[in-house]
Design an enzyme around this catalytic site. Structure first.
Site, PDB file in Angstrom:
ATOM      1  N   CYS A 232      -7.277   0.044  10.172  1.00  0.00           N
ATOM      2  CA  CYS A 232      -6.296   0.752  11.016  1.00  0.00           C
ATOM      3  C   CYS A 232      -6.126   2.179  10.551  1.00  0.00           C
ATOM      4  O   CYS A 232      -5.798   3.064  11.321  1.00  0.00           O
ATOM      5  CB  CYS A 232      -4.956   0.029  11.099  1.00  0.00           C
ATOM      6  SG  CYS A 232      -4.640  -1.125   9.820  1.00  0.00           S
TER       7      CYS A 232
ATOM      8  N   GLU B 258       2.648  -3.867  12.008  1.00  0.00           N
ATOM      9  CA  GLU B 258       1.747  -2.761  11.653  1.00  0.00           C
ATOM     10  C   GLU B 258       0.668  -2.739  12.700  1.00  0.00           C
ATOM     11  O   GLU B 258      -0.048  -3.744  12.881  1.00  0.00           O
ATOM     12  CB  GLU B 258       1.087  -3.054  10.312  1.00  0.00           C
ATOM     13  CG  GLU B 258       1.816  -2.526   9.132  1.00  0.00           C
ATOM     14  CD  GLU B 258       0.941  -2.649   7.901  1.00  0.00           C
ATOM     15  OE1 GLU B 258      -0.169  -2.100   7.919  1.00  0.00           O
ATOM     16  OE2 GLU B 258       1.362  -3.335   6.973  1.00  0.00           O
TER      17      GLU B 258
END
Ligand SMILES: Cc1cc2nc3c(=O)[nH]c(=O)nc-3n(C[C@H](O)[C@H](O)[C@H](O)COP(=O)(O)OP(=O)(O)OC[C@H]3O[C@@H](n4cnc5c(N)ncnc54)[C@H](O)[C@@H]3O)c2cc1C
Length: 1016
Positions: free
Chosen positions: A810, A776
């Protein structure tokens, strides 16, 4: 009761089980011998409402368009957004979008937009002005899109005009003198959304002051009043800001009230969210005690009967009146925010609801409060309701007394009160909104929602299938019939996810909770903290480095030891040896470890929050969110593992047994970032564990202390010491891990660059097996805003998405793309809202934006800000010491000018043209990143277009774009943003496993016995 006793009662009731709150209210709400009279009166009122010429526009609207019909929803959507859209292109798209849906009425549905619009225009116009064949219809008949647009605009303005008392206070006052209103006094409400900026708050304050002057001119012979919303007067009307907000609002509203007293204009403070109740009491008390106001009867407050604390609030108001020598004007309402309160409580994972979940419970509470108010010496009661039974009950209870008033909303309940006022001498006040069309719409939607809900009296009245007996059903009997229980469809927050307990939250709007937490955090930090490599359950030795607090780098939070090559090697050896046994352990056993771990995390929540704040610089809300997410991961993956890891029998031809099962791969390396030191670190780790892998876990070098505490909990929860090892350290430790052939899988969260390096290492051409990488990584996350969006909502969501966690998520918003026509006002409001952010030490609960993680991140981000990135449009000041980066808004000429992810509180903004939506999404896609995207638009077709085109893992529409909830919003990106599968989603665990299929020929040992034994 004393003040202290009342506050204890507020605390006891706040989230108490519903039966405990409502049952004690039943005796006071029960009808005695007056029952017959009440029912007769109520039936009479019903007949009058139904016969009335003007039963109110809302009633007519609801009669024509049920809110749960597509037409009702479409009209509501159009009404909410249309008048704020400045450009034709978007206005037409909105009309097409809304009027394209549904069956537009008596004339029947039509393929043609024009006829639909005409039907709609006609229906609305008729409902509004009660005349047929008006100018609007003729206009539409001549038609063409511009005409339709004009017609819709005209209809919306008509609608607005009926719903507001006037666009200005002068207009409203004039209207209040008209024949229709002569029997009613008014309480003027200056319309608007809650203030987002200081400028908004100042504007509202001026509007209230002007309204007071206008109403007070000539001595206010009609006895009108004004209603004030505290949220309009301060953009941070929140518990964490109590120390500044309370004195400020006491002063500001106190000054208004003093002017009101001088002019003879009562001032009532509206009731808003339950979260703000205690804060509002402090403010009301402060105002009531001002020397200039002592003894003034014009000060008022509202009490919401749907709140579990409503009944003692009546006693509180009475006490305040007694102490300050006045009758407090108390307006009893049922409450306007029921749906949003329920949602907020579920999201926050709190132990119970602050309000009732059954409509009848609210009615019971209303009656119990009403009886107490009628008996109180220091309350002047006002009963606001459009419910014939509620009104009839109070009228009967009051007997001959007229020492109180009823209240109704402008546009509603006209028929209900007409005769009571004209013939029986009851007094009734209108709640009269004042403002421009644009400001009206949010108000209008709220009113339609609250009164259009299935359970609402006005809705049921409009529904001919609801009998009179049902309409007038006794709420006491209803509640008794269910024992006061909560509504079964409204589960407690802990129960909203099937099969698992939701993580529990903390009420950060509760002053006592905040104080407790602050003390607990301080206590937790006074102990020494240490993170050493944990290999086979043993803490390894080594040289220690200090871990510093990012907000105050002079403060050492603890010490951390880096794993040595020997530690890495030994951990891998132990893990490899343990993995087969762990994989063979029943999945139920592994899952139970995760569930025990979740419980342990919750039990240690205060300690974890303390460390997350001190080590990672997290605000209280962010630290709590990190703990909750970790808990949810544990419980979710436990449920998922039980579902996925039981062997499955597969179909096939007769005479063979086929099965498929998932098993651990062997040793998984999990490499975590510092931005969610608990949730991501543990999420990856427990997923690998429950899938049957042994795990070597490497936390980020910045946050080893939280990781060490998490691993200690995991071991204590039953994860064997040789199955889970902790290897703190920097990139070198990670590199050693991924280069080692014993590692059979890697889960990584971090930068795209590091993910590439790991992928290269895993592909080393040394005969190593092909090893899966679950990565990720980052994103250039954009939010698209069109001109139908509600600016206040956009700004709130942008602030959350871009600046919460100091932009270090993020998912955080990096690039705001606003349609050109609305960019000016939205950015102005955004800058004002940025100015209200508190940047500082997260140890202070009032802090919104903390530091960035370390000095290196600070230097990198500040260097970017000093460079030629774009025009800095707005920037905040930050504390001089600590690793702070100023929240900054940068204006770009083109969205392509943003080429890199800047992991901090830096937001870029660019504009786009209405006709370029599709190209815009393609341009965002062209960056190659695909993590999150946001959209604010009221046009369903726009949302569908973006959904179709956007190449992102998570699209968020009309909400903030951070805070994905495990199991509800599986999280993860594509392209440069990650490999998938999504964390917290149903496809995650299988990636950590190998699949093994077994097929056994059951005929090989002597024929197909099962086939032969089938009876004919
Ligand atoms: C003059 C005036 C001033 C007002 N000021 C305020 C204010 O300051 N603050 C505020 O919040 N509201 C205020 N309101 C709005 C008011 O709360 C609503 O108009 C009112 O709730 C509608 O109640 P009713 O008796 O007319 O209708 P009813 O149909 O009898 O009641 C509807 C109400 O029941 C409650 N309800 C619905 N479903 C449920 C459920 N499942 N469980 C529990 N309760 C449920 C909700 O409160 C809903 O609004 C004001 C209204 C008036 C007339």
């Amino acid at each position: 009761m004393s003040r202290d006793a009342l506050h204890a009662e507020f605390r006891r009731l706040h989230r108490a089980p519903e039966p405990d709150v409502v049952r004690p209210l039943l005796p006071a709400a029960r009808l005695g011998p007056e029952r017959e009279a009440v029912l007769a009166r109520a039936a009479g009122l019903l007949a009058e409402i139904r016969a009335a010429e003007s039963d109110g526009w809302v009633n007519r609207f609801l009669n024509r368009y049920r809110l749960n019909s597509s037409e009702g929803r479409a009209l509501l959507g159009l009404a909410e957004a249309f008048l704020r859209v400045p450009d034709r292109e978007t206005a037409d798209r909105l009309i097409r979008d809304k009027l394209g849906e549904g069956d537009w009425g008596a004339e029947g549905a039509s393929e043609s937009l024009l006829v639909n619009s005409a039907t709609w225009g006609l229906v609305v116009t008729r409902a509004l002005v009660r005349e047929e064949g008006g100018a609007l219809k003729r206009l539409i008949a001549r038609a063409g899109e511009p005409f339709v647009r004009t017609a819709v605009g005209a209809a919306m303005r008509l609608m607005a005009q009926l719903f507001v008392m006037g666009r200005s206070i002068d207009e409203a006052l004039k209207r209040a003198d008209a024949a229709d209103y002569r029997d009613f006094t008014a309480s003027f409400d200056m319309l608007g959304e809650a203030a987002r900026t200081r400028a908004d708050a100042d504007r509202y304050a001026v509007a209230y002051a002007q309204a007071l002057e206008a109403v007070g001119t000539g001595g206010n012979p009609r006895g009108h009043s004004i209603s004030v919303k505290l949220s309009a007067l301060h953009p941070r009307y929140e518990t964490a800001h109590a120390a500044t907000v309370v004195p400020y609002l006491v002063e500001r509203v106190g000054a208004l009230a003093e002017r009101g007293a001088a002019l003879g204009v009562p001032v009532t403070i509206d009731a808003e969210e339950q979260d703000r109740l205690m804060l509002s009491l402090q403010i009301i008390e402060g105002i009531a005690q001002r020397p200039a106001l002592r003894g003034w009867d014009g000060l008022g407050m509202a009490i919401q009967a749907y709140g579990k604390r409503a009944r003692p609030l009546v006693d509180w108001a009475d006490m305040l009146g007694r102490e300050t020598g006045r009758r407090v004007q108390v307006r009893l309402v049922k409450g306007a925010y029921w749906d949003s309160e329920i949602k907020r409580t579920q999201e926050a994972g709190l132990s119970g609801y602050p309000l009732f979940t059954r409509k009848a419970a609210t009615d019971v509470a209303y009656l119990a409060c009403a009886r107490a108010m009628l008996a109180a010496d220091h309350i002047h009661p006002a009963f606001a309701s459009h419910n014939a039974l509620t009104v009839a009950t109070i009228a009967e209870w009051a007997g001959a007394s007229r020492d109180f008033e009823f209240q109704r909303l402008h546009g509603m309940g006209e028929g209900l009160y007409e005769r009571m006022v004209r013939e029986e001498g009851f007094r009734c006040r209108l709640y009269a909104p004042v403002g421009g069309h644009r400001d009206l719409l949010a108000y209008l939607v709220r009113r339609l929602l609250e009164n259009g809900a299935n359970s609402s009296f006005v809705h049921q009245l409009a529904d001919t299938s609801v009998s009179q007996a049902e309409l007038l059903a006794d709420p006491v009997e209803r509640i008794e019939a269910v024992g006061g229980s909560a509504h079964p469809a409204i589960k407690l927050p802990k129960d909203i996810f099937p099969g698992r307990v939701n993580s529990s939250g903390l009420d950060l709007q509760d002053g006592a909770e905040l104080a407790r937490l602050t003390t607990a955090v301080g206590r937790a930090l006074s102990q020494p903290h240490r993170a050493a490599p944990i290999v086979g359950g043993m803490a390894m030795a080594g040289s220690a480095q200090p871990v510093r607090n990012p907000a105050r780098p002079d403060l050492v939070v603890g010490e951390a030891l880096t794993a040595s090559p020997a530690d890495v090697s030994r951990a891998l050896a132990l893990a490899e040896a343990a993995s087969a046994g762990w994989s063979a352990t029943p999945v139920a056993t592994r899952a139970a470890c995760l569930e025990r771990l979740a419980d342990r995390l919750e039990a240690d929540r205060d300690g974890l929050i303390a460390l997350l704040q001190a080590e990672a610089g997290k605000t209280l809300a962010d630290a709590l969110a990190d703990v909750r997410e970790a808990v949810d991961f544990c419980r979710y993956y436990a449920v998922e593992a039980r579902r996925l890891f039981e062997p499955q029998l597969l179909p096939g031809p007769t005479g063979e047994a086929n099965s498929l099962r998932l098993e651990g791969r062997g040793v998984f390396a999990t490499i975590a970032p510092w931005n969610f030191p608990l949730a991501i670190f543990l999420g990856q780790t427990v997923a690998a564990l429950v899938a049957g892998n042994a795990v070597v876990a490497k936390p980020a070098p910045q946050t080893p202390l939280v990781a060490a505490r998490a691993v200690a909990h995991a071991h204590a929860a039953g994860v064997p010491a040789d199955v889970l090892h902790l290897l703190p350290g920097g990139g070198a430790v990670g590199a050693m891990l991924v280069a080692d052939r014993r590692v059979a899988g890697v889960a990584f969260t971090g930068s795209t660059g590091t993910a590439r390096a790991i992928a290269r290492s895993l592909l080393a051409d040394d005969g190593r097996p092909l090893v899966p990488l679950i990565a990720e990584t980052g994103g250039l996350n954009a939010m698209i805003v069109d001109s139908t969006a509600l600016p206040e909502q956009v700004v709130a969501d942008v602030i959350t998405s871009a600046f919460r966690s100091a932009g270090q998520r993020c998912s955080a918003l990096r690039l705001l793309l606003v349609q050109r026509e609305v960019a000016g006002p939205i950015l102005e409001m955004l800058e004002g809202a940025m100015d209200m952010l508190m940047v500082g030490d997260p140890a202070d609960p009032a802090t919104d934006v903390g530091p960035v993680i370390d000095a290196a991140a600070q230097a990198r981000l500040n260097a970017y800000l000093a460079g030629p990135a774009g025009r800095i449009r707005h920037q905040l000041h930050v504390p001089a010491s600590g690793w702070f980066v100023p929240p900054t808004l940068i204006e770009l000429d083109r969205l392509e000018d943003l080429t890199e992810e800047w992991f901090g509180p830096i937001l870029h903004v660019a504009t786009w043209e209405a006709q370029e939506l599709e190209q815009l999404v393609e341009r965002i896609n062209a960056s190659g990143y695909g993590l999150t995207m946001g959209l604010h638009s009221r046009i369903a077709a726009t949302a569908a277009t973006v959904e179709r085109l956007a190449r992102v893992g998570n699209l968020y529409v009309n909400r903030a774009m951070i805070g994905a909830v495990v199991g509800a919003q599986p999280f993860g990106g594509e392209g440069l943003s990650g490999t998938g599968p999504k964390a917290g989603g149903p496809h995650y665990l299988p990636r950590f496993a190998v699949e093994r299929a077994v097929s056994i020929d059951t005929t090989s040992s002597g024929g197909n016995a099962s086939l032969l034994s089938i009876a004919d």
